[in-house]
Structure formats: C-alpha cells, structure tokens
Design a protein around this motif. Structure first.
Motif, PDB file in Angstrom:
ATOM      1  N   GLY A 141       0.827  -1.189   0.000  1.00 43.06           N
ATOM      2  CA  GLY A 141       0.000   0.000   0.000  1.00 43.06           C
ATOM      3  C   GLY A 141       0.867   1.246   0.000  1.00 43.06           C
ATOM      4  N   GLU A 142       0.288   2.350  -0.509  1.00 42.79           N
ATOM      5  CA  GLU A 142       1.063   3.590  -0.565  1.00 42.79           C
ATOM      6  C   GLU A 142       0.440   4.642   0.338  1.00 42.79           C
ATOM      7  OE1 GLU A 142       1.699   4.943  -4.582  1.00 42.79           O
ATOM      8  OE2 GLU A 142       1.923   2.860  -5.226  1.00 42.79           O
ATOM      9  N   VAL A 143       1.268   5.207   1.187  1.00 39.70           N
ATOM     10  CA  VAL A 143       0.836   6.336   2.014  1.00 39.70           C
ATOM     11  C   VAL A 143       1.900   7.421   1.869  1.00 39.70           C
ATOM     12  CG1 VAL A 143       0.478   7.148   4.367  1.00 39.70           C
ATOM     13  CG2 VAL A 143      -0.471   4.960   3.675  1.00 39.70           C
ATOM     14  N   SER A 144       1.458   8.640   1.600  1.00 45.23           N
ATOM     15  CA  SER A 144       2.439   9.718   1.511  1.00 45.23           C
ATOM     16  C   SER A 144       1.925  10.908   2.297  1.00 45.23           C
ATOM     17  CB  SER A 144       2.677  10.104   0.056  1.00 45.23           C
ATOM     18  OG  SER A 144       1.494  10.563  -0.520  1.00 45.23           O
ATOM     19  N   PHE A 145       2.840  11.776   2.699  1.00 49.03           N
ATOM     20  CA  PHE A 145       2.348  13.001   3.301  1.00 49.03           C
ATOM     21  C   PHE A 145       3.037  14.210   2.687  1.00 49.03           C
ATOM     22  CE2 PHE A 145       5.621  11.700   6.362  1.00 49.03           C
ATOM     23  CZ  PHE A 145       6.367  12.863   6.442  1.00 49.03           C
ATOM     24  N   TYR A 146       2.359  15.313   2.794  1.00 52.49           N
ATOM     25  CA  TYR A 146       2.777  16.502   2.097  1.00 52.49           C
ATOM     26  C   TYR A 146       2.565  17.691   3.015  1.00 52.49           C
ATOM     27  CZ  TYR A 146       2.673  20.140  -1.491  1.00 52.49           C
ATOM     28  OH  TYR A 146       2.913  21.252  -2.233  1.00 52.49           O
ATOM     29  N   SER A 147       3.650  18.414   3.223  1.00 54.26           N
ATOM     30  CA  SER A 147       3.573  19.609   4.065  1.00 54.26           C
ATOM     31  C   SER A 147       3.898  20.802   3.192  1.00 54.26           C
ATOM     32  CB  SER A 147       4.580  19.461   5.215  1.00 54.26           C
ATOM     33  OG  SER A 147       5.096  20.722   5.581  1.00 54.26           O
ATOM     34  N   HIS A 148       2.983  21.734   3.148  1.00 55.70           N
ATOM     35  CA  HIS A 148       3.190  22.900   2.303  1.00 55.70           C
ATOM     36  C   HIS A 148       3.317  24.154   3.147  1.00 55.70           C
ATOM     37  CE1 HIS A 148       2.752  25.795  -0.904  1.00 55.70           C
ATOM     38  NE2 HIS A 148       1.838  26.392  -0.163  1.00 55.70           N
ATOM     39  N   THR A 149       4.414  24.871   2.963  1.00 55.24           N
ATOM     40  CA  THR A 149       4.568  26.195   3.567  1.00 55.24           C
ATOM     41  C   THR A 149       5.196  27.086   2.495  1.00 55.24           C
ATOM     42  OG1 THR A 149       6.803  25.721   4.366  1.00 55.24           O
ATOM     43  CG2 THR A 149       5.020  25.281   5.902  1.00 55.24           C
ATOM     44  N   PRO A 150       5.080  28.409   2.695  1.00 53.82           N
ATOM     45  CA  PRO A 150       5.714  29.304   1.710  1.00 53.82           C
ATOM     46  C   PRO A 150       7.218  29.072   1.613  1.00 53.82           C
ATOM     47  CG  PRO A 150       4.209  30.529   3.123  1.00 53.82           C
ATOM     48  CD  PRO A 150       4.303  29.144   3.686  1.00 53.82           C
ATOM     49  N   VAL A 151       7.837  28.598   2.707  1.00 58.76           N
ATOM     50  CA  VAL A 151       9.287  28.411   2.706  1.00 58.76           C
ATOM     51  C   VAL A 151       9.687  27.197   1.868  1.00 58.76           C
ATOM     52  CG1 VAL A 151      11.343  28.171   4.133  1.00 58.76           C
ATOM     53  CG2 VAL A 151       9.358  29.423   4.998  1.00 58.76           C
ATOM     54  N   GLU A 152       9.066  26.043   2.167  1.00 59.01           N
ATOM     55  CA  GLU A 152       9.381  24.853   1.377  1.00 59.01           C
ATOM     56  C   GLU A 152       8.255  23.824   1.452  1.00 59.01           C
ATOM     57  OE1 GLU A 152      12.889  22.736   2.672  1.00 59.01           O
ATOM     58  OE2 GLU A 152      12.362  22.959   4.770  1.00 59.01           O
ATOM     59  N   ASP A 153       8.261  22.966   0.430  1.00 64.48           N
ATOM     60  CA  ASP A 153       7.315  21.857   0.411  1.00 64.48           C
ATOM     61  C   ASP A 153       8.069  20.579   0.766  1.00 64.48           C
ATOM     62  OD1 ASP A 153       5.312  23.510  -0.340  1.00 64.48           O
ATOM     63  OD2 ASP A 153       5.524  23.123  -2.480  1.00 64.48           O
ATOM     64  N   ILE A 154       7.461  19.802   1.627  1.00 59.44           N
ATOM     65  CA  ILE A 154       8.117  18.561   2.038  1.00 59.44           C
ATOM     66  C   ILE A 154       7.181  17.406   1.725  1.00 59.44           C
ATOM     67  CG2 ILE A 154       9.061  17.258   3.993  1.00 59.44           C
ATOM     68  CD1 ILE A 154       9.553  20.043   5.323  1.00 59.44           C
ATOM     69  N   LYS A 155       7.742  16.376   1.114  1.00 58.59           N
ATOM     70  CA  LYS A 155       6.937  15.234   0.726  1.00 58.59           C
ATOM     71  C   LYS A 155       7.669  13.956   1.097  1.00 58.59           C
ATOM     72  CE  LYS A 155       4.081  13.766  -2.965  1.00 58.59           C
ATOM     73  NZ  LYS A 155       3.984  12.878  -3.952  1.00 58.59           N
ATOM     74  N   ALA A 156       6.931  12.993   1.574  1.00 59.38           N
ATOM     75  CA  ALA A 156       7.547  11.695   1.857  1.00 59.38           C
ATOM     76  C   ALA A 156       6.593  10.593   1.438  1.00 59.38           C
ATOM     77  CB  ALA A 156       7.871  11.581   3.336  1.00 59.38           C
ATOM     78  N   GLU A 157       7.157   9.529   0.910  1.00 56.21           N
ATOM     79  CA  GLU A 157       6.338   8.423   0.414  1.00 56.21           C
ATOM     80  C   GLU A 157       6.721   7.117   1.085  1.00 56.21           C
ATOM     81  OE1 GLU A 157       6.902   8.370  -3.832  1.00 56.21           O
ATOM     82  OE2 GLU A 157       4.835   9.027  -4.094  1.00 56.21           O
ATOM     83  N   ASN A 158       5.705   6.311   1.335  1.00 53.86           N
ATOM     84  CA  ASN A 158       5.910   4.984   1.894  1.00 53.86           C
ATOM     85  C   ASN A 158       5.126   4.009   1.034  1.00 53.86           C
ATOM     86  OD1 ASN A 158       5.724   2.619   3.425  1.00 53.86           O
ATOM     87  ND2 ASN A 158       5.693   3.732   5.356  1.00 53.86           N
ATOM     88  N   LYS A 159       5.821   3.061   0.449  1.00 55.84           N
ATOM     89  CA  LYS A 159       5.151   2.119  -0.457  1.00 55.84           C
ATOM     90  C   LYS A 159       5.101   0.708   0.099  1.00 55.84           C
ATOM     91  CE  LYS A 159       6.067   4.797  -4.535  1.00 55.84           C
ATOM     92  NZ  LYS A 159       6.809   4.946  -5.769  1.00 55.84           N
ATOM     93  N   GLN A 160       5.300   0.578   1.394  1.00 53.94           N
ATOM     94  CA  GLN A 160       5.276  -0.765   1.988  1.00 53.94           C
ATOM     95  C   GLN A 160       4.224  -0.860   3.080  1.00 53.94           C
ATOM     96  OE1 GLN A 160       8.903   0.512   2.453  1.00 53.94           O
ATOM     97  NE2 GLN A 160       9.117   0.100   0.304  1.00 53.94           N
ATOM     98  N   VAL A 161       3.091  -0.239   2.835  1.00 56.47           N
ATOM     99  CA  VAL A 161       2.060  -0.217   3.868  1.00 56.47           C
ATOM    100  C   VAL A 161       1.270  -1.529   3.836  1.00 56.47           C
ATOM    101  CG1 VAL A 161      -0.027   0.945   4.631  1.00 56.47           C
ATOM    102  CG2 VAL A 161       1.918   2.275   3.824  1.00 56.47           C
ATOM    103  N   LEU A 162       1.057  -2.067   5.019  1.00 57.01           N
ATOM    104  CA  LEU A 162       0.285  -3.303   5.149  1.00 57.01           C
ATOM    105  C   LEU A 162      -1.142  -2.936   5.536  1.00 57.01           C
ATOM    106  CD1 LEU A 162       0.109  -6.455   5.535  1.00 57.01           C
ATOM    107  CD2 LEU A 162       0.705  -6.019   7.899  1.00 57.01           C
ATOM    108  N   SER A 163      -2.095  -3.388   4.732  1.00 59.89           N
ATOM    109  CA  SER A 163      -3.481  -3.051   5.026  1.00 59.89           C
ATOM    110  C   SER A 163      -4.377  -4.265   4.795  1.00 59.89           C
ATOM    111  CB  SER A 163      -3.910  -1.890   4.125  1.00 59.89           C
ATOM    112  OG  SER A 163      -5.299  -1.696   4.222  1.00 59.89           O
TER     113      SER A 163
END
Lengths: 206, 143
Positions: free
Chosen positions: A53-75
């Motif tokens: 499974g894929e879970v990602s998160f995304y943080s947006h601010t005017p300074v920078e965007d941060i993204k991280a992905e996880n493709k080993q989610v067990l569901s």
C-alpha cells in the motif's frame, strides 16, 4: 467356513440396508463437506490484503514543500465486518532530502521508539459500498502515531473491481495532536497540518 | 580615522566570510545525499531465514539491532513485482508465509529483469522494520 460365520454376518437383506444407509451417510457427509469448504472459501474471500500500500504526506509552507512516500504499507480489509487494519513503518517514509528524513525519524516521530503507525477502524456504510450505491466509504477509527492514539474519521474512495478492493483518499492531520514537537527554527518550514494521502489496492487474502 | 576605517573594513570581510562559510555548510547539510547502498559495506550479513527468525522471536530487540542498518541478505526469490516503475523482490523463507520484501533502487530495474523465481540471490538494503514481512528499502543486488 461360510456357514460357520454366516450367523455373525447380517442377512443378505439387512446387508443391503446397511449399504444404503452408509451410502446415504456418505452423500450427506459429502454435502456437509462441500458446504463447509464453500463456507470457509467464502470466509477467506472476505479478507483482502495488500503489503504494498502507498501512504504519503505533504507539508506545504511558503518556505518549502516537504513530501515523503511509503510504499510498503500493510493493510487488511474485511468485507464481512467492514473492519480495516493498517500498519505503517515510519522508517519506510522516504524523503527527497536525507536531512529531512533524518530529522523526521530522529527528532519528530522518534521512529526508534515508535517504529510503527497504526490505524484500526470500520467502514460505517459498508452495505452501501458493497452494493455499489456509494463509492465513498466512511471509515471511522483510531490512528496511532508517535505513541499517541486519536479518533479519526476518513472518507475514502472505494472501488471494488473484480477481485480488487481499492481504497484511495486523503485527509489532514494536525502535527500537534500527536505530540510531535517542531523546533522554533524550522517552525516556518513545516506546516501545522499535514496532508496524508493513501492508495491501498487489496487482493484476496489466502 | 584611518585605523577605524580599516578595522571596520576587516571586520566586514570577516563577517561576510563567516556568513558565506555558514551558508556553504548549511547547503551541504541540507543537500546531504542519502546513504549510498551501492558502495556501502553491509552492517550485517545473514540469510533470509535467520533474519525472519530474529524478528519473529523478539521484534523489539531485532528493531534495535537492525533498523536503519544496511543488511546483506541471501535468499531465494519467491516473487518479483513492480510498483510505479520500481521493482520489488520477495525473498521467500521455507515453510513460512512470511518473507523478506526488498524494494529495489530504480538503478536495479535492468538487473531485476534478468532474474527469475527460485533463483538464489544476495540483496543489500536498509532495513525499516517488520510488519507481516521484514522490509528492506533502497535495496541493490549484490550478486
């Protein structure tokens, strides 16, 4: 010899009766067996699982965007009860920048102490989703991150195609809810609310 | 007057140099690359069976031992799949439904094409933990 034992054996007629009885029992037994195996087959087909499974998160601010992905989610989804169980390894979140990944693991979610995030919940409108009347599953449950458990309600796009059960969606979580402390220097770099997206393609579990 | 001017000038240069050095260090840190699994020596070398065994007996101690470490794991390919152009190799363990799931580095895609089920290989990757299976990320094929 035959005569000697003749008394021991049941007569010709009763022998046939016995045969009929045993054959009846046999067929009943087979019917029962088929019924049981069918039943267990149905049962095992109610559970759907994905290890990728894929879970990602995304943080947006005017300074920078941060993204991280996880493709080993067990569901695991149980379509009989509507229960959903998701397990996530925090260290499987991969960032573009090594430094961000280091800060995330060491300072924010403390993944050595809390290696997993979990979600357990239930699809509230299961009947509607199964019948295809509604493609939005309302999932209510408990999300644990950083050792802190909070009740959450998530809407997920539900698609049941052939033997695949797909749940997709996104929701917001407030970083402060999970006791994740962000130092003052990077406060402007990390959003207070982070968008979490998920895509879970379950297959029958056997 | 002249000496004051000069000291202002010098301190200006020192401050500017300090800021520049600071910025360079910051950028270096900020853009620090991920651990290069290709060239790194493994922290531990073990078989798929023993790795799974360690996690199944005591997950907490296995976590403290192996998390974030580079593991070199030898095992037999149970399955090969791909998600979003990245290949995933599953190393099977005999008599067990659990396995070692290795999410391969994109550079390995070509090599993975040459592999087949049942083949014995050695994979090097970073261990991120145990769900139903032990998981390695950024993995490369080492033989």
């Amino acid at each position: 010899m035959h005569r000697l034992f003749a008394g021991c054996y049941p007569g010709q007629g009763s022998n046939q009766q016995l045969k009929i009885i045993t054959s009846k029992m046999y067929s009943r037994f087979i019917v029962l067996l088929v019924f049981i195996s069918c039943n267990s087959l149905l049962f095992s087909q109610e559970k759907y699982l994905t290890r990728q499974g894929e879970v990602s998160f995304y943080s947006h601010t005017p300074v920078e965007d941060i993204k991280a992905e996880n493709k080993q989610v067990l569901s695991i989804v149980d379509l009989a009860s509507g229960e959903v169980a998701i397990n996530i390894l925090m260290k499987s979140f991969l960032f573009e920048k090594a430094l961000m990944q280091e800060h995330f693991n060491e300072n924010y979610v403390e993944s050595d102490k809390f290696p997993k995030a979990t979600f357990t919940g239930k699809i509230n409108n299961l009947a509607e989703v199964l019948s295809g009347d509604n493609h939005v599953a309302e999932v209510r449950g408990r999300l644990t991150i950083h050792g802190i458990t909070k009740p959450v309600e998530i809407e997920a796009k539900a698609n049941i195609e052939g033997d695949k059960v797909i749940l997709k969606g996104k929701f917001m979580i407030a970083v402060a809810d999970y006791d994740i402390k962000i130092p003052a220097i990077v406060r402007n770099n990390i959003a207070r609310e982070v968008e979490v997206s998920f895509k879970l393609e379950h297959l029958p579990y056997n | 007057m002249n000496s004051i001017k000069r000291s202002v000038y010098i301190s200006g240069i020192i401050i500017a140099a300090g800021i520049l050095i600071g910025a360079v260090i910051f950028m270096k840190q900020y853009n620090k690359p991920h651990t290069d699994v290709h060239s790194a020596d493994p922290d531990y070398t073990l078989t798929a069976t023993s790795l799974l065994e360690v996690f199944k007996t005591d997950e907490t101690s296995a976590n403290s031992l192996y998390l974030d470490k580079i593991l070199q794991v030898e095992g037999v390919i149970k399955d090969i799949s791909a998600v979003d152009g990245n290949s995933i190799i599953t190393l099977g363990v005999e008599n067990s439904g659990e396995s070692i799931i290795c999410n391969m580095y994109p550079t390995e895609n070509k090599k993975v094409l040459g592999l087949h089920k049942g083949q014995k290989i050695t994979v090097k990757g970073i261990c991120t933990g145990f769900l139903l299976d032990v998981i390695l990320v950024r993995a490369v094929i080492s033989s």
